[in-house]
Design a protein around this motif. Structure first.
Motif, PDB file in Angstrom:
ATOM      1  N   LEU A  14       0.714  -1.182   0.152  1.00  0.00           N
ATOM      2  CA  LEU A  14      -0.019  -0.069  -0.048  1.00  0.00           C
ATOM      3  C   LEU A  14       0.895   1.283  -0.003  1.00  0.00           C
ATOM      4  CD1 LEU A  14      -2.865   1.281   0.204  1.00  0.00           C
ATOM      5  CD2 LEU A  14      -2.776   1.227   2.656  1.00  0.00           C
ATOM      6  N   ILE A  15       1.952   1.259   0.807  1.00  0.00           N
ATOM      7  CA  ILE A  15       2.744   2.487   0.983  1.00  0.00           C
ATOM      8  C   ILE A  15       3.469   2.615  -0.514  1.00  0.00           C
ATOM      9  CG2 ILE A  15       4.785   3.407   1.866  1.00  0.00           C
ATOM     10  CD1 ILE A  15       2.663   3.298   3.876  1.00  0.00           C
ATOM     11  N   ALA A  16       4.055   1.561  -1.047  1.00  0.00           N
ATOM     12  CA  ALA A  16       4.710   1.603  -2.304  1.00  0.00           C
ATOM     13  C   ALA A  16       3.670   2.217  -3.407  1.00  0.00           C
ATOM     14  CB  ALA A  16       5.148   0.123  -2.737  1.00  0.00           C
ATOM     15  N   SER A  17       2.594   1.597  -3.504  1.00  0.00           N
ATOM     16  CA  SER A  17       1.601   2.140  -4.665  1.00  0.00           C
ATOM     17  C   SER A  17       1.214   3.363  -4.383  1.00  0.00           C
ATOM     18  CB  SER A  17       0.384   0.844  -4.680  1.00  0.00           C
ATOM     19  OG  SER A  17      -0.289   0.643  -3.423  1.00  0.00           O
ATOM     20  N   THR A  18       0.919   3.999  -3.185  1.00  0.00           N
ATOM     21  CA  THR A  18       0.673   5.086  -2.847  1.00  0.00           C
ATOM     22  C   THR A  18       1.716   6.117  -3.345  1.00  0.00           C
ATOM     23  OG1 THR A  18      -0.727   4.263  -0.844  1.00  0.00           O
ATOM     24  CG2 THR A  18      -0.514   6.617  -0.981  1.00  0.00           C
ATOM     25  N   THR A  19       2.935   5.609  -2.765  1.00  0.00           N
ATOM     26  CA  THR A  19       4.095   6.641  -3.208  1.00  0.00           C
ATOM     27  C   THR A  19       4.073   6.824  -4.749  1.00  0.00           C
ATOM     28  OG1 THR A  19       5.089   5.697  -1.017  1.00  0.00           O
ATOM     29  CG2 THR A  19       6.319   6.804  -2.774  1.00  0.00           C
ATOM     30  N   ALA A  20       4.013   5.403  -5.337  1.00  0.00           N
ATOM     31  CA  ALA A  20       3.888   5.620  -6.821  1.00  0.00           C
ATOM     32  C   ALA A  20       3.080   6.624  -7.293  1.00  0.00           C
ATOM     33  CB  ALA A  20       3.724   4.207  -7.375  1.00  0.00           C
ATOM     34  N   CYS A  21       1.831   6.603  -6.706  1.00  0.00           N
ATOM     35  CA  CYS A  21       0.445   7.425  -7.354  1.00  0.00           C
ATOM     36  C   CYS A  21       1.151   9.048  -6.978  1.00  0.00           C
ATOM     37  CB  CYS A  21      -0.647   7.118  -6.462  1.00  0.00           C
ATOM     38  SG  CYS A  21      -1.200   5.660  -7.029  1.00  0.00           S
TER      39      CYS A  21
ATOM     40  N   LEU B 395      -7.232  -2.752   3.925  1.00  0.00           N
ATOM     41  CA  LEU B 395      -5.773  -2.822   3.266  1.00  0.00           C
ATOM     42  C   LEU B 395      -5.619  -3.402   2.043  1.00  0.00           C
ATOM     43  CD1 LEU B 395      -3.445  -1.407   5.045  1.00  0.00           C
ATOM     44  CD2 LEU B 395      -2.700  -3.622   5.477  1.00  0.00           C
ATOM     45  N   PHE B 396      -6.453  -4.679   1.864  1.00  0.00           N
ATOM     46  CA  PHE B 396      -6.097  -5.171   0.567  1.00  0.00           C
ATOM     47  C   PHE B 396      -6.917  -4.779  -0.688  1.00  0.00           C
ATOM     48  CE2 PHE B 396      -5.903  -8.717  -2.389  1.00  0.00           C
ATOM     49  CZ  PHE B 396      -4.649  -9.383  -2.068  1.00  0.00           C
ATOM     50  N   LEU B 397      -7.980  -4.044  -0.393  1.00  0.00           N
ATOM     51  CA  LEU B 397      -8.962  -3.117  -1.137  1.00  0.00           C
ATOM     52  C   LEU B 397      -8.124  -1.826  -1.590  1.00  0.00           C
ATOM     53  CD1 LEU B 397     -11.697  -3.542  -2.127  1.00  0.00           C
ATOM     54  CD2 LEU B 397     -12.530  -1.657  -0.369  1.00  0.00           C
ATOM     55  N   LEU B 398      -7.630  -1.063  -0.649  1.00  0.00           N
ATOM     56  CA  LEU B 398      -6.895   0.026  -0.703  1.00  0.00           C
ATOM     57  C   LEU B 398      -5.682  -0.264  -1.889  1.00  0.00           C
ATOM     58  CD1 LEU B 398      -6.723   1.844   2.674  1.00  0.00           C
ATOM     59  CD2 LEU B 398      -8.008   2.541   0.551  1.00  0.00           C
ATOM     60  N   TYR B 401      -6.732  -0.619  -5.271  1.00  0.00           N
ATOM     61  CA  TYR B 401      -7.559   0.482  -5.956  1.00  0.00           C
ATOM     62  C   TYR B 401      -6.205   1.544  -6.293  1.00  0.00           C
ATOM     63  CZ  TYR B 401     -12.181  -0.561  -5.258  1.00  0.00           C
ATOM     64  OH  TYR B 401     -13.424  -1.451  -5.503  1.00  0.00           O
ATOM     65  N   ALA B 402      -5.136   1.485  -5.533  1.00  0.00           N
ATOM     66  CA  ALA B 402      -4.104   2.449  -5.445  1.00  0.00           C
ATOM     67  C   ALA B 402      -3.276   1.902  -6.782  1.00  0.00           C
ATOM     68  CB  ALA B 402      -3.138   2.245  -4.379  1.00  0.00           C
ATOM     69  N   TYR B 403      -3.156   0.685  -6.966  1.00  0.00           N
ATOM     70  CA  TYR B 403      -2.473   0.187  -8.130  1.00  0.00           C
ATOM     71  C   TYR B 403      -3.191   0.508  -9.233  1.00  0.00           C
ATOM     72  CZ  TYR B 403       0.587  -2.970 -10.406  1.00  0.00           C
ATOM     73  OH  TYR B 403       1.940  -3.552 -10.950  1.00  0.00           O
ATOM     74  N   GLY B 404      -4.357   0.336  -9.342  1.00  0.00           N
ATOM     75  CA  GLY B 404      -5.246   0.757 -10.489  1.00  0.00           C
ATOM     76  C   GLY B 404      -5.202   2.041 -10.637  1.00  0.00           C
ATOM     77  N   PHE B 405      -5.124   3.146  -9.874  1.00  0.00           N
ATOM     78  CA  PHE B 405      -5.146   4.361  -9.811  1.00  0.00           C
ATOM     79  C   PHE B 405      -3.921   4.817 -10.424  1.00  0.00           C
ATOM     80  CE2 PHE B 405      -4.435   8.519  -7.346  1.00  0.00           C
ATOM     81  CZ  PHE B 405      -4.788   9.343  -8.102  1.00  0.00           C
ATOM     82  N   PHE B 406      -2.769   4.072  -9.824  1.00  0.00           N
ATOM     83  CA  PHE B 406      -1.414   4.372 -10.546  1.00  0.00           C
ATOM     84  C   PHE B 406      -1.220   4.067 -12.118  1.00  0.00           C
ATOM     85  CE2 PHE B 406       2.859   2.757 -11.633  1.00  0.00           C
ATOM     86  CZ  PHE B 406       3.434   3.881 -11.682  1.00  0.00           C
ATOM     87  N   VAL B 407      -1.979   3.079 -12.495  1.00  0.00           N
ATOM     88  CA  VAL B 407      -2.015   2.482 -14.041  1.00  0.00           C
ATOM     89  C   VAL B 407      -2.532   3.867 -14.632  1.00  0.00           C
ATOM     90  CG1 VAL B 407      -2.966   1.016 -15.654  1.00  0.00           C
ATOM     91  CG2 VAL B 407      -1.848   0.075 -13.645  1.00  0.00           C
ATOM     92  N   THR B 408      -3.563   4.444 -14.168  1.00  0.00           N
ATOM     93  CA  THR B 408      -4.345   5.427 -14.800  1.00  0.00           C
ATOM     94  C   THR B 408      -3.488   6.712 -15.005  1.00  0.00           C
ATOM     95  OG1 THR B 408      -6.501   4.486 -14.183  1.00  0.00           O
ATOM     96  CG2 THR B 408      -6.618   6.990 -15.309  1.00  0.00           C
ATOM     97  N   LEU B 436      -9.184   8.932 -10.012  1.00  0.00           N
ATOM     98  CA  LEU B 436      -9.550   8.270  -8.801  1.00  0.00           C
ATOM     99  C   LEU B 436     -11.108   7.842  -8.775  1.00  0.00           C
ATOM    100  CD1 LEU B 436      -8.237   8.230  -6.010  1.00  0.00           C
ATOM    101  CD2 LEU B 436      -9.141  10.465  -5.489  1.00  0.00           C
ATOM    102  N   ALA B 437     -11.902   8.603  -9.272  1.00  0.00           N
ATOM    103  CA  ALA B 437     -13.119   8.285  -9.093  1.00  0.00           C
ATOM    104  C   ALA B 437     -13.678   7.081  -9.824  1.00  0.00           C
ATOM    105  CB  ALA B 437     -13.957   9.461  -9.572  1.00  0.00           C
ATOM    106  N   GLU B 438     -12.651   6.874 -10.941  1.00  0.00           N
ATOM    107  CA  GLU B 438     -13.110   5.640 -11.767  1.00  0.00           C
ATOM    108  C   GLU B 438     -13.209   4.238 -10.982  1.00  0.00           C
ATOM    109  OE1 GLU B 438      -9.831   4.776 -14.579  1.00  0.00           O
ATOM    110  OE2 GLU B 438     -11.288   3.258 -15.710  1.00  0.00           O
TER     111      GLU B 438
END
Lengths: 322, 485
Positions: A14-21, B395-398, B401-408, B436-438
């Protein structure tokens, strides 16, 4: 799921992906900011150099040296801005204005740099150099472009071939003809267009293409013939439309004859229209249909009863043609 | 309760690792496509100073193009659309409008505006057409080459086939009557054909959302983000999936989908494959697949190329109802085509198309909504039955979503570095917000609609096309010198 990966690993993810974002957001904002600032700066610089460029572009010979002094003193972004503007203008001007803009690029050092880049190890740089050298009115450019037209990189060869055509010089023709065969790797459209741009010198030279072994050469020659050789091309086109073994060449010859509108071609086109190859027949029939009806009435009447609907259609006058 | 608990527990045990692997694989493959696309864009930008477009635009050797435009009840936009296509910068193009049995004044508007006259010549029969052709009209003057085919209503694909019958140029481009085309679109999309005439058989152009853009006389003059969130999300979705995804596939020479709103093909190849399949819901996808199959089976070298520069603008649905219908149709089309060409999947004979692209479409496009919904059902159940620790689940959900958000966001970075068409700060803000909203409802809703489409196809329900409700373009005031919105 709880046993799949430990919470601490998921938390790290989570920290890694949030940081990447966050990094991506910052990056996109920084790029936007940089682009804005850069564009504003370039606009200011362009506003500054534009009057000097326009004045120099239309300057008389005796005023030219004084006008060019400004460009010799330009450095950094201001110089790049002048280069960029003069280069863009070169696409749309000819004659004295082109010569004057060339002088601006010489004063900016652009031409010297382009010549130096013709031997760069990076193909894109060589291609850019070729583009610049093709735009300017600079006799030495042709030699460099001829060399680049035989470059190991196909893209550089294409850009150099196009640029050679743009120079419109006699010395370029041999290199352009050498680029005609499909083995050169330069698209036929580029070579053909380049030969057209240098039409005043290429007319006599391309006639040999009708007997070349390479069908790509014969086809491009057949297309070009009506543009640069007319009416001298008519006998060769008439032979090509019936006798060439490659259908694409016969089609190109028929289309060229459409442009040339000659009664001499009617028997050959009729022969081609009656041949077994549908696309050739259609092209030949369309050519006949475009001729004055007094020349073709009889043959078109015959073709209107052809079993192939496309030929019958091509033989029938369009409502516009009457 | 114990049975349910046990069943759920087993499901979790069995599915946890595959689901995690799937989640990582889908997002990573998107990232890989974006990375491939970025490499291409970097290459493209470095070459922008020597594209040769000016030379192409002036050369009589540039291959001619037939522009096919099917139209059904488009009386309000047809004249502007046709005029904008006629005015495209290209040395040799004809426009063929196919009036697909419109019940409004589409045909009359064309006849009156362009001074068309009847063409009573025999019709060519190069590909099969179902709808009866009633009359053909042609432009009388010599300034432009316009043909209008008036036929009975038989759908878009059949109309395109009717247009293909009359196409005379070497290249054929299919455009929608309600799309807006950039002035240099034909030059850009035909360039791969000029550069590699032997191998290039089809090219696709980028279609972007016109919602929020300012339009003047059929041209997009100012690009902006739409006001509605639904349309905003589709803008970033188009960026990620269409612009970057398809560019990535093109780099792998495995592009299987060219948008029907702007696709260019070699006419001889289109005739060889017999035109479009009038029965297919995903006719664009189906056509490209048929071309791949033909070329691979006949062992001819070929390329299907995607041109990343924006060339066509189309209105995206701004209401849930229309969006739902569109996504159901898309997914149904996807399923039908994948099923029809299942023999090509994992078949090395079809190269990267068979070994990479088709498995990707099966795994990450077709099945994705199913797995997403399974996850959405299972996780709450797991929470309810105490199988998932709430903190861990969240945590897993976040993370997902964070990974999906990062791809966009990565797609936005590439867009910013390459074409940066959404130039205002507030548009950029809108893009980030939409990205983000996606993930917060939109993705889940589209997953449901897509599954409905798939289910309808499996049950064999008849596909209804419905009507695309259009909000219209933001037209620039005629007198306005400066752009104002």
């Amino acid at each position: 799921m709880p046993t799949l990966i430990s919470s601490s690993v998921v938390f790290s993810l989570l920290i890694a992906s949030t940081t990447a974002c966050a990094v991506a957001v910052v990056l996109v904002l920084a790029m936007r900011l940089f682009r804005r600032v850069h564009a504003r700066r370039m606009r200011r610089l362009t506003d500054r150099v534009r009057p000097a460029i326009l004045q120099t572009a239309v300057a008389e010979q005796d005023e030219l040296d004084d006008s060019l002094a400004v460009f010799r003193s330009l450095r950094g972004r201001a110089r790049r801005s002048a280069e960029s503007m003069a280069t863009r203008m070169l696409y749309d001007v000819t004659g004295e204005t082109r010569t004057n803009l060339t002088h601006i690029l010489i004063a900016c050092g652009t031409v010297k740099r382009a010549v130096a880049r013709t031997t760069s190890t990076v193909p894109v740089r060589r291609a850019r150099a070729a583009e610049i050298l093709g735009l300017i009115d600079f006799p030495d450019a042709v030699g460099h472009l001829i060399r680049l037209a035989q470059d190991e990189n196909a893209e550089v060869r294409s850009v150099a071939t196009r640029a050679l055509g743009r120079t419109g010089r006699r010395e370029a023709i041999a290199a352009l003809l050498a680029a005609l065969p499909s083995s050169s790797g330069v698209p036929a459209v580029i070579v053909g267009s380049a030969l057209l741009e240098a039409a005043q010198h290429s007319a006599a030279a391309i006639s040999g293409g009708f007997t070349d072994e390479d069908p790509a050469v014969r086809r491009t020659t057949a297309i070009l013939a009506s543009h640069v050789m007319s009416p001298g091309a008519i006998p060769s086109l008439i032979t090509a439309v019936t006798a060439d073994k490659e259908p694409l060449v016969r089609i190109a010859a028929a289309r060229s004859l459409t442009r040339l509108q000659t009664r001499q071609a009617v028997p050959a086109l009729y022969n081609a229209a009656s041949s077994g190859h549908s696309a050739v027949s259609v092209a030949a029939t369309a050519a006949l249909a475009s001729f004055p009806s007094a020349w073709t009435q009889e043959v078109l009447n015959d073709l209107r009863h052809h079993p192939d609907v496309d030929i019958r259609r091509a033989a029938t006058a369009t409502p516009i043609g009457g | 309760m114990d049975v349910a608990h046990d069943v759920l527990s087993t499901i979790f045990a069995v599915m946890a690792i595959p689901m995690l692997a799937y989640f990582i694989a889908i997002n990573t493959s998107y990232l890989a496509l974006i990375a491939l696309a970025s490499r291409h864009f970097a290459k493209h930008i470095r070459r922008s100073s020597f594209t040769g477009e000016r030379s192409m635009a002036a050369s009589p050797l540039t291959p001619g193009i037939s522009v096919l435009m099917p139209a059904y009840n488009e009386e309000t936009v047809i004249v502007a659309s046709v005029r904008s296509v006629i005015d495209l910068r290209y040395p040799d193009h004809e426009v063929i409008v196919v009036n697909d049995g419109s019940t409004d004044a589409t045909l009359q508007a064309l006849i009156d505006t362009f001074g068309l006259v009847r063409d009573d010549r025999e019709h060519p029969v190069r590909v099969p057409v179902r709808g009866r052709i009633r009359q053909v009209w042609v432009s009388a003057g010599g300034e432009f080459d316009l043909t209008v085919i008036d036929k009975e209503n038989s759908g878009r694909s059949d109309s395109l086939n009717a247009g293909l019958r009359f196409a005379e140029r070497d290249l054929v481009v299919m455009v929608d009557a309600d799309s807006l085309i950039d002035p240099d679109a034909l030059l850009k999309v035909s360039k791969p054909f000029a550069d590699d005439p032997e191998n290039t058989v089809a090219t696709g152009g980028v279609v972007r959302a016109v919602n929020g853009c300012l339009v003047n006389r059929g041209r997009v003059v100012d690009v902006g983000m739409p006001k509605q969130l639904l349309a905003k999300i589709q803008v970033v979705e188009y960026l990620r999936a269409f612009l970057l995804g398809r560019t990535g596939w093109s780099q792998l020479n495995a592009l299987v989908l060219i948008s029907g709103a702007f696709g260019m093909f070699r006419r001889d190849i289109l005739l060889e494959v017999g035109g479009l399949d009038a029965d297919s819901i995903g006719e664009d996808f189906e056509l490209v697949m048929r071309i791949h199959r033909l070329m691979r089976r006949s062992k001819r070298p070929y390329r299907v190329t995607f041109v990343a520069e924006p060339v066509s603008w189309t209105e995206v649905p701004s209401t849930m109802r229309v969006l739902a219908r569109q996504r159901r149709r898309w997914h149904r089309g996807l399923w039908e085509v994948l099923w029809k060409y299942r023999g090509m999947t994992f078949n090395p004979r079809y190269g990267a198309v068979g070994m990479v692209a088709l498995p990707f479409y099966w795994a990450f496009e077709l099945i994705a909504p199913l797995l997403e919904l399974v996850g959405l059902i299972l996780v709450p159940l797991g929470l309810a039955f105490g199988l998932v620790d709430p903190g861990y689940g969240l945590l897993f959900l976040l993370v997902s979503y964070a990974y999906g958000f990062f791809v966009t966001l990565a797609a936005l970075v590439v867009e910013e570095a390459s074409f940066h068409r959404y130039d205002r700060w507030r548009d950029l803000g809108s893009c980030i917000w939409a990205a983000l909203a996606e993930n917060l409802g939109y993705r889940q809703l589209t997953a449901i609609w897509r599954l409905q489409g798939w289910w309808a196809a499996l049950r064999g329900t008849k596909q209804e096309w419905g009507v695309m409700t259009r909000a219209g373009f933001l037209e620039e005031p005629v007198s306005a010198g400066a752009v104002s919105r």
